[in-house]
Scaffold this active site. Structure first.
Site, mmCIF file in Angstrom:
data_model
loop_
_atom_site.group_PDB
_atom_site.id
_atom_site.type_symbol
_atom_site.label_atom_id
_atom_site.label_comp_id
_atom_site.label_asym_id
_atom_site.label_seq_id
_atom_site.Cartn_x
_atom_site.Cartn_y
_atom_site.Cartn_z
ATOM 1 N N GLU A 1 43.267 27.195 38.378
ATOM 2 C CA GLU A 1 43.958 27.985 37.362
ATOM 3 C C GLU A 1 43.252 29.316 37.115
ATOM 4 O OE1 GLU A 1 45.056 23.779 37.049
ATOM 5 O OE2 GLU A 1 43.115 24.794 37.096
ATOM 6 N N PRO B 1 34.821 21.207 50.598
ATOM 7 C CA PRO B 1 35.269 20.253 49.571
ATOM 8 C C PRO B 1 35.695 20.945 48.285
ATOM 9 C CG PRO B 1 33.215 19.539 50.584
ATOM 10 C CD PRO B 1 33.451 20.948 51.034
ATOM 11 N N ARG B 2 36.606 20.313 47.569
ATOM 12 C CA ARG B 2 37.156 20.882 46.339
ATOM 13 C C ARG B 2 36.117 20.917 45.217
ATOM 14 N NH1 ARG B 2 41.293 24.110 44.516
ATOM 15 N NH2 ARG B 2 41.903 23.556 42.399
ATOM 16 N N ASN C 1 46.690 25.007 46.950
ATOM 17 C CA ASN C 1 47.479 26.225 47.146
ATOM 18 C C ASN C 1 47.530 26.681 48.611
ATOM 19 O OD1 ASN C 1 48.756 28.665 46.881
ATOM 20 N ND2 ASN C 1 47.065 29.685 45.847
ATOM 21 N N PRO C 2 48.691 26.569 49.274
ATOM 22 C CA PRO C 2 48.792 27.023 50.669
ATOM 23 C C PRO C 2 48.922 28.534 50.795
ATOM 24 C CG PRO C 2 50.907 26.200 49.956
ATOM 25 C CD PRO C 2 49.951 25.961 48.813
ATOM 26 N N MET D 1 30.315 27.276 45.980
ATOM 27 C CA MET D 1 31.613 27.573 45.401
ATOM 28 C C MET D 1 31.978 29.047 45.618
ATOM 29 S SD MET D 1 32.681 24.725 44.202
ATOM 30 C CE MET D 1 34.055 25.202 43.154
ATOM 31 N N GLY D 2 33.273 29.310 45.616
ATOM 32 C CA GLY D 2 33.749 30.682 45.626
ATOM 33 C C GLY D 2 33.815 31.338 46.985
ATOM 34 N N GLU D 3 33.649 30.572 48.083
ATOM 35 C CA GLU D 3 33.619 31.187 49.408
ATOM 36 C C GLU D 3 34.775 30.736 50.301
ATOM 37 O OE1 GLU D 3 29.824 31.447 51.310
ATOM 38 O OE2 GLU D 3 28.735 31.309 49.422
ATOM 39 N N GLU E 1 46.851 30.711 49.788
ATOM 40 C CA GLU E 1 45.560 31.344 50.066
ATOM 41 C C GLU E 1 45.391 31.634 51.563
ATOM 42 O OE1 GLU E 1 42.948 29.736 46.268
ATOM 43 O OE2 GLU E 1 43.039 28.510 48.081
#
Length: 424
Positions: free
Chosen positions: A62, A270-271, A337-338, A311-313, A340
């Site tokens: 989000e 991983p998420r 989200n596809p 994270m963030g990469e 991206e």
């Protein structure tokens, strides 16, 4: 269920909620920090003279969606203070990484009337924008009581979620009537909201703001550097936002593919950060040559598996992909989200459990940019097809990028809905 009964049950569950928070803090220590904010004990904002616009984005996904709206507001109205709330530390970290001191971050209080009342009195927002479908009865009730208009932006509602809300129909109708405006991603979602009790005059179809993402030149620059380290001609699969059980499935498929594509590189992202170690153990147990980016200064040419444990990469690694696999859909999590990888012109593969992004997946598949697979055999066949025929994969990637480009404009439509709420 009435709101009174809901609130009573919430209070009774508080000990269990706190125990869960402490337990999660064992794996992610940030869950044990700033606990007071979760009960409305909110530090003063930097700007106490001007009411902020409050944007609530529950977690990383989000926040990423909200970032497009936030950037627009920062550019168009730099004098407007922005208060961003999340529920998770990973969401908080993403806010800091994206915006630093340009915005203020707080944890959103639990959905308790007294906690939210305290939070709202201290922050005094001019309006509240809730990203996607984070509906809480007491949050909406307290906003209405304190005269704070609310906009549900980028709203989506799967058929499964709609059935869940219908089971608590009285509470759901009451919630929806507290919202001033709902900006849905598509007409199908809008029909579901109205079926649950949203007044038709409060509904607007704006499209998904995720279509309005822009490509960061830094992603592409770093992607080129990475491909030079492991070999520019190597075919690369990037599996993004994966969940438990998905990595094991992908490793099995990867092992099969290696017989025909011995230079193939699989990158796992991983998420959730608390799963980095378990996924690393899976990589080591696979017998493949594996590296993880947290302790690798350079990716070696002989590496077969690469774990992205920061994270963030994700977008940087999607930019290196020949084929993108989007997680959460190979198991029953609803998919991530596809758009991206599609934004970057990558052909996309997902499992059949795409109900979180059903309309987008249907449109992307119809455009030729996405393929949904039924099981691991189907996944193996589709990957083999695109690896053997890279021209077809590249064409699918172009179709994906064209689909994204043809659906932009949602951010401006959401801002247009927000303006009268902030100035009424």
């Amino acid at each position: 269920m009435s709101r009174w009964l809901y609130t009573l049950v919430f209070h009774l569950l508080l000990p269990a909620i706190l125990l869960r928070l402490y337990w999660r803090g064992g794996k992610a220590p940030a869950y044990r920090e700033r606990i007071g904010e979760r009960f409305g004990i909110t530090p003063p904002l930097r700007s106490e003279t001007q009411a902020p616009l409050w944007i609530h984005a529950v977690s990383v996904g989000e926040v990423q969606a909200a970032s497009l709206l936030i950037r627009h507001l920062l550019q168009a109205s730099p004098e407007l203070p922005l208060l961003i709330t999340t529920m998770t530390p990973t969401g908080a970290e993403r806010v800091r990484a994206l915006f630093g001191n340009q915005v203020e971050h707080r944890y959103c209080p639990y959905d308790l009337p007294w906690a939210l009342s305290s939070f709202l009195k201290k922050t005094q927002p001019r309006a509240c924008v809730i990203i996607e479908t984070e509906l809480w009865p007491n949050m909406l009730r307290q906003c209405r009581r304190q005269g704070i208009p609310t906009l549900l932006a980028n709203a989506r509602l799967s058929e499964r979620s709609a059935r869940g809300y219908a089971r608590i129909g009285t509470l759901t109708r009451s919630m929806l009537r507290q919202i001033d405006s709902v900006a849905v991603q598509n007409a199908t979602d809008g029909e579901r909201f109205m079926r649950l009790g949203l007044p038709a005059d409060r509904l607007k179809v704006t499209g998904s703001i995720k279509f309005d993402a822009a490509i960061d030149a830094g992603w592409l620059r770093r992607a080129r550097e990475l491909k030079q380290t492991w070999g520019e001609q190597r075919p690369v699969l990037v599996a993004g936002s994966t969940h438990e059980e998905e990595e094991a499935l992908l490793l099995q498929v990867f092992t099969r593919l290696q017989q025909d594509f011995p230079t193939l590189l699989l990158i796992l992202v991983p998420r959730h950060p608390e799963r980095f170690e378990p996924v690393w153990e899976l990589c080591l147990a696979s017998g493949q040559t594996a590296q993880r980016i947290s302790d690798s200064t350079e990716i070696e040419a002989q590496t077969k598996l690469l774990l992205v444990d920061r994270m963030g990469e994700l977008m940087t690694y999607y930019a290196t992909a020949d084929i993108a696999l989007v997680g959460g859909a190979f198991i029953e999590r609803g998919g991530h989200n596809p758009l991206e990888p599609a934004l970057l012109g990558k052909p996309v593969i997902m499992g059949r459990h795409c109900f979180n992004f059903a309309e987008i997946c249907t449109g992307l598949a119809a455009a030729g940019g996405l393929v949904q697979v039924a099981d691991d055999d189907d996944l193996t066949r589709q990957l083999k097809l695109w690896l053997q025929m890279p021209d077809q994969a590249q064409l699918a990637g172009q179709h994906a990028a064209d689909y994204v480009a043809s659906n932009t404009g949602a951010v401006e439509r959401v801002v247009a809905l927000l303006q009268p709420l902030m100035h009424r």
